[in-house]
Write a protein that holds these residues in place. Structure first.
Motif, PDB file in Angstrom:
ATOM      1  N   ARG A 348       0.940  -1.175   0.210  1.00 17.46           N
ATOM      2  CA  ARG A 348      -0.193   0.099  -0.091  1.00 17.46           C
ATOM      3  C   ARG A 348       0.918   1.295   0.078  1.00 17.46           C
ATOM      4  N   THR A 349       0.215   2.326  -0.684  1.00 18.70           N
ATOM      5  CA  THR A 349       1.040   3.724  -0.510  1.00 18.70           C
ATOM      6  C   THR A 349       0.376   4.579   0.549  1.00 18.70           C
ATOM      7  N   TRP A 350       0.954   5.217   1.340  1.00 16.54           N
ATOM      8  CA  TRP A 350       0.339   6.263   2.207  1.00 16.54           C
ATOM      9  C   TRP A 350       1.309   7.169   2.712  1.00 16.54           C
ATOM     10  N   ARG A 351       0.947   8.371   3.070  1.00 18.38           N
ATOM     11  CA  ARG A 351       1.435   9.262   4.185  1.00 18.38           C
ATOM     12  C   ARG A 351       0.624   9.043   5.389  1.00 18.38           C
ATOM     13  N   TYR A 352      -0.676   8.885   5.160  1.00 18.33           N
ATOM     14  CA  TYR A 352      -1.791   9.120   6.298  1.00 18.33           C
ATOM     15  C   TYR A 352      -2.441   7.647   6.329  1.00 18.33           C
ATOM     16  N   MET A 353      -2.683   6.815   7.361  1.00 22.28           N
ATOM     17  CA  MET A 353      -3.262   5.893   7.605  1.00 22.28           C
ATOM     18  C   MET A 353      -4.576   6.095   8.599  1.00 22.28           C
ATOM     19  N   GLN A 354      -5.727   5.751   8.443  1.00 19.30           N
ATOM     20  CA  GLN A 354      -6.764   5.796   9.513  1.00 19.30           C
ATOM     21  C   GLN A 354      -7.113   4.500   9.743  1.00 19.30           C
TER      22      GLN A 354
END
Length: 790
Positions: A348-354
């Motif tokens: 997965r690609t992220w800066r933010y994860m919720q």
């Protein structure tokens, strides 16, 4: 999904197998068919979505010194030996070039019983566009007699994993954009076969694997479903990467402590909570979530490069106030077990994860949450520094962008597409060679596009791809990639295979010349040039109905590169023809499209629209006479009525500045990258805001140009057999840079001396010579260290 101990083994195991990865292949396995079989799960639709587990128990008298195997699958696999993760694959290709991995698993084996196991999945109709497929299948072939005991056949066991369901299948609709990376994973832990990869797992209820076909390697076989070829790039790396911050939480108080891995977080029973996490920089990784208890809870993990405000704008990427997350997601449903590890099938690609969590009658304990950063194992060896320390931020963010866009192929962007396009890949390849010296992914990309050709002779615009897309200008960029590689590497046997396909592309364009105007006429397919706002769907005026100056001059630019390339291999007649044709196209395009009053190149002969792109190509090709280049480029830089080049096409703007003798202006042209940093971007975006992708490889060009333009290091002859160093410092007073060369390292240290002078210290590898150029003066360079004062 394994227990917590296995999470630790994962980190050690994947790093250990890198050292064991081998390119050795028994020559007998490169001819004809393998003794092993492609195997699959019986009784399931072979081209539908499905996740499967394969196992084989075998016995050894003693631990072997080496135990080499070759392995592949359709779509993908993850291989385990005695519970240890060994490798993942296959590297993406096509049915004619289906890659297999070669690994030595001896370090994971033991005397007595052993278990080799594979997680295999087929995304079916949900597959990423970058994934080509035939049907669900797995193959493992031992390299020699001692390893053949684990060849895949009906003695292997298999089970279909019904715990998996695809989710986030509507990403494109929800985000209102083109998103084709495949689905998320929804996993019901209650039906997952925990411990399936361990030796003591009871597989009595599993089925004997079904034999599908004998594997055949390239050049052999009569009824191939896949044609196997050896993997030509290294295995992807994985390293643990902790998440940095909790930015907000509702329904429960959460500190940063639980992200350290030593402070579990308990979510009470019958509770709904939401936790927003900030990696603080964009990343590509496998998230790994370790939980205990929480039977029948639901954990939704959403990933995003940036948050969105009420108008669905991103704004400053650091700000979260009044913003929400929207993006790709996974769902894990715990079964109440102890230390259950969720890891999605694909990164997965992220800066933010919720995390959006709802518990039922049992509390949920989050034992740990982290990422396993993954990607092509590039190692940066180049360096750059100058008196402007802000350039280090551009260098750092550009390199992160390039890394996140490099996997088993080059990616245009890791979040939305993960597709390999020639337009992006040319720039990415140059960055790779200048920063790392590793040319293996560039070689694979050149071959991928070679394999993509359609009957008309053009390459596809992106490849591997399970959907057909032809972008004729990108076929030209593929030729430019070949030219770049030829200039930077001595590799004649590899390069000469491209002569015929290059010829075919150039002939396609030649057939499309408008003989009345001596420019390109109407052209089929998608003639994408740049995502600027004035070009309809990225296509410049004249591409569809005829007489585009931009694409005509790109063709001329490519013809000249091809002429030099062909001449080097003795194709002098074709080289002369390409040179003649390029000159004719340049002369006529300039005559038809140059507006003398404006001192600007128009997009078409009717001179109704003008763009930076037309001026850039006019100068870059030399269609604009040398004595007019500076005036034209000045207009390109200052006339805001011209349709503007985006981050992507500014790569060619820099090439044109160098052609016009105005490379010193490059430093002043870095404002778009500085502006992205001010907005909190931690990777460089696809376009100026509003942008889709916050991580797009074509925007990383400063990592090439800091070395090739500011330091001025360029190959002066094919194979980088000589070098020209022509610095362009702009307002900088001193810079230092180094980059890999096939024979060693090139090192430069440059210090201005007064207004027009320079002090240079240059070190070249053994046997490398060249010249240093400053303000029209040339100094010969020899191998070793030398000082120059001008």
């Amino acid at each position: 999904m394994k227990n917590y101990l296995f999470a630790i083994i994962l980190i050690i195991g994947l790093n250990a197998v890198k050292a064991q990865n081998t390119t050795y292949i028994n020559p007998a396995l490169l001819k004809g068919e393998w003794p092993a079989n492609w195997i699959t799960c019986p009784g399931v639709p072979q081209r539908d979505y499905g996740v499967y587990h394969f196992r084989k128990v075998f016995s050894l008298d003693e631990k072997p010194a080496k135990f080499i195997i070759h392995v592949s699958a359709d779509n993908r696999y993850r291989l385990f030996v005695n519970g240890h993760p060994v490798c993942s694959g296959p590297a993406r290709g096509d049915l004619y070039n289906w890659y297999f991995e070669t690994v030595d698993i001896a370090q994971f084996l033991q005397p007595g019983n052993n278990i080799v196991a594979a997680l295999v999945w087929n995304m079916g109709v949900y597959a990423p566009v970058a994934q080509i497929s035939n049907q669900t299948a797995f193959v493992l072939q031992g390299d020699g007699d001692k390893e053949e005991m684990i060849n895949t056949n009906s003695n292997w066991k298999v089970v279909k994993d019904n715990s998996y369901t695809p989710c986030a299948t509507d990403n494109g609709e929800r985000l209102h954009t083109y998103m084709v990376i495949g689905p998320g994973d929804q996993v019901n832990a209650a039906t997952y076969p925990w411990g399936w990869e361990q030796l003591n797992f009871d597989d009595k209820q599993w089925l004997p694997a079904k034999q599908v076909a004998n594997p055949a390697v390239a050049g052999y076989g009569t009824d191939n479903r896949w044609t196997l070829v050896p993997r030509n790039i290294p295995l992807m790396e994985e390293t643990m990467q902790r998440i940095s911050k909790v930015r907000r939480a509702s329904g429960i108080e959460v500190s940063n402590d639980f992200l350290s891995g030593s402070h579990p977080l308990t979510i009470p029973a019958n509770t709904t909570v939401s936790i927003l996490l900030d990696q603080t920089f964009n990343t590509v990784a496998y998230p790994e979530l370790l939980v205990s208890m929480g039977k029948e809870a639901t954990i939704k993990m959403t990933y995003a490069e940036a948050l969105f405000d009420k108008q669905n704008q991103k704004g400053n990427r650091d700000d979260i106030e009044g913003k929400h997350i929207l993006g790709n997601y996974d769902i894990f449903e715990p079964d109440g077990g102890n230390k259950r590890l969720f890891r999605p099938l694909w990164f997965r690609t992220w800066r933010y994860m919720q995390l959006d969590i709802t518990t039922k009658d049992e509390p949920l304990v989050i034992e740990d949450l982290y990422g396993m950063h993954t990607g092509y194992p590039f190692k940066a060896v180049a360096t750059f520094a100058g008196n402007d320390s802000s350039l280090q931020d551009i260098w750092k963010v550009g390199w992160r962008t390039a890394l996140l866009c490099a996997g088993e192929t080059y990616f245009d962007c890791p979040y939305y597409e993960q597709l390999q396009y020639e337009g992006d890949t040319r720039i990415q390849s140059l960055i790779s060679l200048y920063v790392t010296g590793d040319d293996r992914l560039m070689r694979k990309a050149l071959l991928d596009f070679y394999h993509s050709r359609v009957p008309e002779g053009l390459t596809q615009g992106r490849y591997p791809s399970n959907r057909l897309q032809v972008i004729p200008p990108f076929s030209l960029y593929w030729i430019s990639m070949i030219y770049d590689y030829w200039m930077l590497r001595k590799d004649d046997s590899f390069l000469q295979q491209f002569l015929n396909p290059v010829r075919g592309i150039l002939e396609w364009y030649e057939k499309n010349i408008d003989t009345s105007k001596k420019m390109l006429g109407p052209m089929k397919w998608w003639n994408f040039t740049d995502w600027n706002t004035a070009f309809a769907n990225g296509v410049p005026d004249g591409a569809v109905d005829g007489n585009s100056s931009v694409i005509t001059l790109q063709y001329a630019y490519t013809l000249e590169q091809a002429a030099r390339f062909f001449a080097a291999y003795g194709k002098t007649n074709e080289a002369a023809h390409y040179t003649m044709l390029a000159n004719e196209l340049k002369t006529n395009t300039f005559r038809e499209c140059f507006d003398k009053e404006k001192e600007e190149m128009a997009n078409t002969p009717d001179k109704k629209t003008f763009s930076q792109h037309a001026g850039i190509m006019g100068v870059l090709t030399g269609a604009v006479p040398a004595n007019q280049m500076k005036q034209v480029m000045q207009k390109v830089l200052t006339d805001t009525s011209l349709s503007q080049a985006t981050f992507y096409y500014r790569f060619y703007l820099t090439r044109a500045l160098k052609k016009a003798g105005m490379a010193d202006l490059y430093y002043s042209q870095l404002k778009p990258w500085r502006d992205m940093l001010k907005k909190g971007l931690t990777t460089f975006a696809e376009n100026p805001d509003p942008t889709r992708s916050d991580c797009h490889a074509w925007s990383s060009s400063p990592n090439y140009d800091f070395l090739a333009t500011i330091c001025g290091i360029m190959p002066a002859s094919p194979g980088f057999s000589s070098v020209i160093i022509e610095p362009a410092l702009g307002e900088l007073t001193h810079v230092q840079g180094s980059m890999p060369h096939p024979d060693g390292k090139i090192i430069v240290a440059l210090q201005r001396k007064g207004m027009n002078g320079i002090i240079a210290e240059i070190t070249l590898p053994a046997k490398l010579t060249g010249k240093f150029v400053w303000n029209g003066k040339e100094v010969k360079l020899k191998s070793g260290k030398q000082s120059i004062v001008l």
